[in-house]
Design a protein around this motif. Structure first.
Motif, PDB file in Angstrom:
ATOM      1  N   TRP A  18       0.828  -1.204   0.000  1.00 25.29           N
ATOM      2  CA  TRP A  18       0.000   0.000   0.000  1.00 25.29           C
ATOM      3  C   TRP A  18       0.855   1.244   0.000  1.00 25.29           C
ATOM      4  CZ3 TRP A  18       0.166   3.148   4.371  1.00 25.29           C
ATOM      5  CH2 TRP A  18      -0.546   4.327   4.211  1.00 25.29           C
ATOM      6  N   VAL A  19       1.885   1.284   0.872  1.00 24.53           N
ATOM      7  CA  VAL A  19       2.724   2.478   0.970  1.00 24.53           C
ATOM      8  C   VAL A  19       3.381   2.785  -0.359  1.00 24.53           C
ATOM      9  CG1 VAL A  19       4.815   3.440   2.006  1.00 24.53           C
ATOM     10  CG2 VAL A  19       3.151   2.282   3.438  1.00 24.53           C
ATOM     11  N   GLY A 127       3.829  10.623   2.100  1.00 21.29           N
ATOM     12  CA  GLY A 127       3.434  11.812   1.351  1.00 21.29           C
ATOM     13  C   GLY A 127       3.806  11.663  -0.112  1.00 21.29           C
ATOM     14  N   HIS A 128       3.144  12.434  -0.957  1.00 18.79           N
ATOM     15  CA  HIS A 128       3.411  12.384  -2.389  1.00 18.79           C
ATOM     16  C   HIS A 128       4.690  13.149  -2.734  1.00 18.79           C
ATOM     17  CE1 HIS A 128      -0.557  10.771  -2.656  1.00 18.79           C
ATOM     18  NE2 HIS A 128      -1.132  11.900  -2.289  1.00 18.79           N
ATOM     19  N   VAL A 129       5.434  12.635  -3.697  1.00 17.16           N
ATOM     20  CA  VAL A 129       6.592  13.357  -4.198  1.00 17.16           C
ATOM     21  C   VAL A 129       6.167  14.358  -5.266  1.00 17.16           C
ATOM     22  CG1 VAL A 129       7.179  11.649  -5.991  1.00 17.16           C
ATOM     23  CG2 VAL A 129       8.961  13.112  -5.021  1.00 17.16           C
ATOM     24  N   LEU A 191       9.432   8.441   7.334  1.00 24.41           N
ATOM     25  CA  LEU A 191       8.809   9.289   6.323  1.00 24.41           C
ATOM     26  C   LEU A 191       9.071   8.626   4.980  1.00 24.41           C
ATOM     27  CD1 LEU A 191      10.037  12.834   7.495  1.00 24.41           C
ATOM     28  CD2 LEU A 191       8.068  11.507   8.306  1.00 24.41           C
ATOM     29  N   ILE A 192       8.015   8.368   4.226  1.00 30.43           N
ATOM     30  CA  ILE A 192       8.153   7.567   3.008  1.00 30.43           C
ATOM     31  C   ILE A 192       7.533   8.278   1.819  1.00 30.43           C
ATOM     32  CG2 ILE A 192       7.662   5.333   1.934  1.00 30.43           C
ATOM     33  CD1 ILE A 192       7.406   4.131   4.698  1.00 30.43           C
ATOM     34  N   THR A 193       8.253   8.249   0.707  1.00 26.46           N
ATOM     35  CA  THR A 193       7.724   8.768  -0.543  1.00 26.46           C
ATOM     36  C   THR A 193       8.340   7.980  -1.692  1.00 26.46           C
ATOM     37  OG1 THR A 193       7.214  10.811  -1.739  1.00 26.46           O
ATOM     38  CG2 THR A 193       9.483  10.551  -0.944  1.00 26.46           C
ATOM     39  N   ASP A 207      11.587   3.342  -7.201  1.00 28.53           N
ATOM     40  CA  ASP A 207      12.135   3.223  -5.850  1.00 28.53           C
ATOM     41  C   ASP A 207      11.238   3.899  -4.820  1.00 28.53           C
ATOM     42  OD1 ASP A 207      14.317   2.095  -7.166  1.00 28.53           O
ATOM     43  OD2 ASP A 207      15.510   3.938  -7.062  1.00 28.53           O
ATOM     44  N   ASN A 208      11.596   3.661  -3.567  1.00 28.66           N
ATOM     45  CA  ASN A 208      11.002   4.393  -2.454  1.00 28.66           C
ATOM     46  C   ASN A 208      12.109   5.043  -1.640  1.00 28.66           C
ATOM     47  OD1 ASN A 208       8.361   2.275  -2.439  1.00 28.66           O
ATOM     48  ND2 ASN A 208       7.976   4.393  -1.841  1.00 28.66           N
TER      49      ASN A 208
END
Length: 216
Positions: A18-19, A127-129, A191-193, A207-208
């Protein structure tokens, strides 16, 4: 911590899926997940410092520092000019996680069934990049460096201050679930984008980017 969305490998894998999708510009397809509908029970309160042991007994190590459970209100990252409100991320009627509104470029989401930022365990913020039309809230997330700080204002009027431990990119087909989402006795946050190249055929990034940080 209850690792997103549970302590089972299957649930963590589904949450990872999902992330990876939610944080990208392609927001229309989200990974199926099987989170529990029950709100997790907050961990028992633990003292931030150990009491003085009686004479003749070995000294105890200080208990990990953390804050009580409280919803995040605003994310402040001065280094990259982020001042963004939070939205809760939960399961919709379709059985999928609802993403933040795609038309709001200055919005971050937090996994509401996991630890809140500052609470013991690993809190997850995504959050969105970018969007189809412009950069978004985490466009400059890769500019953060080890040792830099950011803050999260909470509903209990406390501010949780976090120190960056590392900023790393991972290929989506080799994402380290355990390292990113593992339970911890300390208050930590991710924190992931999205990152890497944009695959136009897949309508997704390769990538993430993950910022690993701990409560100061």
């Amino acid at each position: 911590m209850t690792t997103p969305p549970s302590d089972t490998a299957r649930a963590k894998s589904r949450f990872r899926a999902w992330v990876l999708v939610m944080t990208c510009v392609a927001l229309t397809v989200l990974a199926m997940t099987v989170f529990s509908d029950d709100e997790p029970t907050p961990p028992p309160a633990r003292s931030a410092t150990a009491s003085t042991p009686p004479a003749g007994q070995p000294a105890r190590h200080p208990a990990p520092k953390h804050l009580p459970r409280s919803k995040p209100v605003r994310l402040l990252i001065p280094k990259i000019s982020v001042d963004a409100p939070f939205t809760e991320l939960a399961i919709g009627r379709t059985g999928q996680l609802d993403p933040p509104p795609a038309d709001n470029t200055n919005l971050v989401g937090w996994f509401a069934k996991g630890p809140t930022p500052g609470e013991a365990g690993t809190s997850v913020v995504a959050g969105h990049v970018d969007t189809a039309t412009s950069p978004a809230v985490f466009a400059d997330l890769a500019d953060l460096k080890k040792g830099e700080v950011f803050r999260i204002k909470r509903a209990d009027r406390r501010t949780a201050t976090f120190v960056v431990d590392s900023v790393e990119s991972f290929a989506k087909d080799d994402f380290p679930d355990q390292r990113v989402y593992a339970d911890t006795p300390q208050a930590q946050i991710r924190l992931i984008t999205c990152a890497g190249d944009y695959d136009r055929a897949a309508k997704d990034y390769t990538d993430n980017l993950v910022v690993f940080a701990h409560l100061k």
